[in-house]
Scaffold this active site. Structure first.
Site, PDB file in Angstrom:
ATOM      1  N   SER A 145       0.806  -1.111  -0.056  1.00 53.39           N
ATOM      2  CA  SER A 145      -0.200  -0.005   0.165  1.00 53.39           C
ATOM      3  C   SER A 145       0.786   1.326   0.059  1.00 53.39           C
ATOM      4  O   SER A 145       1.785   1.225   0.526  1.00 53.39           O
ATOM      5  CB  SER A 145      -0.862  -0.086   1.271  1.00 53.39           C
ATOM      6  OG  SER A 145      -1.488   1.381   1.322  1.00 53.39           O
ATOM      7  N   TYR A 170      -2.591  -0.479   9.573  1.00 56.07           N
ATOM      8  CA  TYR A 170      -2.955  -0.907   8.467  1.00 56.07           C
ATOM      9  C   TYR A 170      -1.451  -0.834   7.614  1.00 56.07           C
ATOM     10  O   TYR A 170      -1.047  -1.835   7.228  1.00 56.07           O
ATOM     11  CB  TYR A 170      -4.109  -0.438   7.922  1.00 56.07           C
ATOM     12  CG  TYR A 170      -3.801  -0.447   6.304  1.00 56.07           C
ATOM     13  CD1 TYR A 170      -4.441  -1.758   5.867  1.00 56.07           C
ATOM     14  CD2 TYR A 170      -3.661   0.393   5.205  1.00 56.07           C
ATOM     15  CE1 TYR A 170      -4.531  -2.246   4.555  1.00 56.07           C
ATOM     16  CE2 TYR A 170      -3.826   0.132   3.872  1.00 56.07           C
ATOM     17  CZ  TYR A 170      -4.334  -1.032   3.539  1.00 56.07           C
ATOM     18  OH  TYR A 170      -4.210  -1.425   2.131  1.00 56.07           O
TER      19      TYR A 170
END
Length: 353
Positions: A145, A170
């Site tokens: 990401s 995350y």
């Protein structure tokens, strides 16, 4: 390389946004795709089931650890944390390539439920690696990401920038995936390619993402929240460009002893082991308010905006340098924002009106 050389691909997260689009493209391109998803309730499972139905599955037949098969496509409801059944699946199917897109997504949710990120993104990914170790594959592609860049303001983000200051669990879990993959490339010679996705959007998108939230609020004539008083920008990347990039990467597994790698001046994106990292972004950041205007134009109505301060874990801007990816696959994302937003809005209205 012929598209038929690699016969069977596991796509984890098949019922998810990117997994659905990738599965559809790979089947159309002649691959046999086996999809895996646990169909959890992080967001409405009915949207996940609708994606699977669109892929051709009878969703009434779905039950845990039961493989559904249709022409060139299979699906199994399975959790990545279930190592015994994961290994049994790998043994039975003998995958050529694995594309791991299954993950606990969302930055803000990680503030409420950090353990979900360890379960899915750490333990689950370890089980993918262990399954690839037990039943070797030609290539493991995994989703990272843009959030790994965290506090970095070295714009545009390049794969070799520092990514050691994540802002939420995350991002930390995705950075951990990159390091875990490298260790398995080193120990067990598993060819690994990590992909740092930048704000993916498009038809069938997740309902927790800005495009869906803003569109839904406008359609229902409700207020919606825009953070940091709208002073944000994102490198919005159309899902069709994302999955085309992944498809092109499938036969291009990294090799050992990459001559570009210098162990005396190591960089994160390359290695002497079969490992590499790429950004996948549109290489063209868009101001958040311009994004809102594109939705307004697609819907033909104005939004009711409620401006809010920056949220914990958020970053002000993202911007991908994608030169390395372009050199490797001779393709870079370039879908026009208005075209991509219109495609989302058309699908949203078809599904919800």
């Amino acid at each position: 390389m012929s598209k038929h050389k690699i016969k069977k691909i596991l796509v984890t997260g098949m019922a998810g946004f990117i997994g659905y689009h990738l599965s559809k493209l790979l089947v159309k391109s002649g691959y046999h795709v086996v999809g895996l998803d646990n169909i959890n309730d992080y967001y409405d499972p009915n949207l996940k089931l609708a994606r699977l139905k669109d892929l051709g599955f009878n969703t009434n037949e779905i039950s845990y650890n039961t493989l559904l098969e249709i022409e060139n496509t299979s699906f199994i409801k399975l959790d990545l944390t279930d190592l015994a059944n994961m290994k049994a699946l790998f043994k039975a199917q003998q995958f050529d390539v694995v594309v791991n897109l299954a993950a606990q997504a969302g930055v803000r949710y990680s503030l409420e439920n950090p353990h979900a990120y360890v379960d899915s993104n750490i333990t689950g990914f370890l089980n993918i690696l262990e399954s690839c170790r037990a039943y070797p594959v030609e290539h493991l592609i995994f989703a990272s990401s843009s959030s790994v860049y965290g506090l970095s303001e070295e714009i545009p983000f390049q794969e070799d920038n520092c990514a050691d200051h994540p802002l939420a669990m995350y991002a930390a879990s995705k950075k951990a995936n990159e390091m875990m993959a490298h260790s398995y490339a080193n120990l067990y010679n598993i060819p690994c390619t990590g992909l740092r996705f930048f704000t993916v959007y498009g038809p069938w998108g997740r309902p927790d993402m800005a495009l869906h939230l803003f569109t839904e609020a406008m359609v229902e004539d409700r207020e919606f929240e825009v953070f940091n008083n709208g002073n944000m920008s994102r490198d919005f990347t159309y899902v069709g460009d994302i999955v085309e990039s992944v498809k092109r990467l499938i036969p291009l597994a990294p090799k050992e002893n990459n001559p570009i790698f210098n162990p005396k001046k190591p960089v994160p994106s390359k290695s002497s082991k079969p490992y590499q990292l790429f950004n996948i972004g549109n290489n063209s950041p868009v101001a958040l308010m311009d994004f809102v205007k594109a939705i307004e134009k697609a819907l033909g109505k104005k939004g009711k905006i409620k401006f809010k301060p920056m949220q914990p874990g958020d970053v002000q801007s993202t911007y991908a340098n994608v030169e390395s990816l372009f050199e490797y696959i001779q393709f870079k994302p370039a879908t026009n924002l208005e075209e991509g937003v219109q495609a989302f809005v058309d699908r949203y209205l078809a599904l919800n009106t």
